[in-house]
Scaffold this active site. Sequence first.
Site, PDB file in Angstrom:
ATOM      1  CD  GLU A   1      27.139  13.057  -2.459  1.00  0.00           C
ATOM      2  OE1 GLU A   1      26.190  12.349  -2.103  1.00  0.00           O
ATOM      3  OE2 GLU A   1      28.270  12.596  -2.702  1.00  0.00           O
TER       4      GLU A   1
ATOM      5  CG  ASP B   1      31.379  10.770  -3.904  1.00  0.00           C
ATOM      6  OD1 ASP B   1      30.152  10.708  -4.077  1.00  0.00           O
ATOM      7  OD2 ASP B   1      32.005   9.993  -3.156  1.00  0.00           O
TER       8      ASP B   1
END
Length: 559
Positions: free
Chosen positions: A270, A233
């Site tokens: 990401e 993330d």
Amino acid sequence: MELVCADERFALAGDSEGYWRIECTPAQIDAGYKFSIDGGTPLPDPRSRWQPHGVHGASFLVSDAQLQEITRSVFRQKPLAEAVIYELHIGTFTPAGTYAGATEKLAYLAALGVTHIEVMPLATFPGDHGWGYDGVYLFAPQPSYGTPVELARFIAACHAQGMAVLLDVVYNHLGPDGNYLGQYGPYFTDRVKTGWGDAINYDGAGSDEVRRLVIDNARMWLEVYGFDGLRLDAVHAIYGFEAVHVLEELASSIHAWGAAAERSVVLIAESDLNDPRLVQPTARGGYGLDAHWADDFHHALHGVTTGETTGYYVDFQGINDLATALREGYIYQGQYSVHRKRRHGRPPLAVKPQQLVVSAQNHDQIGNRAKGERLSMLLNASQLKAVAALTVLSPFVPMLFQGEEWGASTPFLYFTDHPDEKLGKLVAEGRRKEFSSFGWQSEVPDPQAPATFAASKLNWDELAQPVHEELLDWYRRIIALKASTIRAEAPAANVSCDAAAGWLAFVLGDLCVAVNFGANAIPFTLSAGTWRVLLSSIKESPGAGELGPYETRIHICSL
């Protein structure tokens, strides 16, 4: 340091490296345990493997051997060049909101053509439901979804259906509620900040052991539970200023482990940086990750189909930008961004198509809208088919978000369940402020309201309705087409467009995907080779040389 079990305390012995140890029997800690620092209030174990009573409750051990026995198999995932990823949230994917409930839908996903399931974060977070990005126990799966054994069974069931499983992990911050990690050592730093809390100390004093914690955590999910890869993330909020960035160290360690264990594992970042170094090899100064999300594709496609120009969509200028995204992967390669008020990105030199994951919808792009609207709430059926074809048949790695394939009518909202009411109120206020650039402040549902969570659950009964059944059939056909025609190491797409006329087409191997984004029929011909219509998004395709209003047509070369 003391080990606290029921009503007993046992002193731990420290060493010169800062570690504390004690020998104890299983019977002493079977009912749960905590640690006390300098005689203070007992705290859960920061490496707890199971928190059945929540983020403030006692910690429990888990048998690695039992979990590994469940997930042990000879399964090997498909390479990313052949992948179709399906992102899901365990709590809203099914009415049950559990691993067992999700397991019941695996045959459906396999029939759809999914090769990889990407599960939103599982690290234990406050309350019974949430997105999972405020987790505080990296090693302990969220108890409201089921037990560790049930998680292992879910992964084994995915493998039995031929699907790999990726886990979304958060290594840029921890949530505020139940976060005791900082009391055990220098795990955080105040030298930099993330948008969500204190940054993790990856390069200051004591950071060797901080890195060890994160790499051990990644290894656990892969080795013990049997996950096939990790989605990292928001790596743009992972700060490190040493010669070897923590992402490089993580990638090197995990890939070395995978090779030794004869396991294929992938690491997908990401990132909104448009930085090719994420996926470039370490020998060329890169971090050596396998792939990263490419948001420019989503933003350009969303802007073209919806006409939205607020917030970060102000940076994307229609069909020409979408053509650039399809051709090159990045739109912003160092030019000025109006939204960011600075230059953004760099050219994606030597980045392969299979190193970029693209989506038309994902948890962020839906859930970070005030009302959680899916594209099915903003577009008509023909437009949804165009979105599907451009995403799935692009040269990149396509990712779908749960329910996208049938045009689910349920929103995916931002929801939380913080037992701390003050924190819950602060979260709600923060959400309203976050949407100032979109003008949505007054439209944000209360994340803490039970109805917000309930509204986000998929309604599987919709599959019986013709409009949803038709879109699902379209997705199945184009995913099957991708599997049968697009091979590994796909070349870049040959893209053509006419922004004024409103059409775009790209050729990839033997396939051509042509889309008319306008309300009028337009002339369109394929000038080279002999092509035939393979699929059309409207039942009756117009005459030769025309592309109908809002029509998507997929051609195949007959040579």
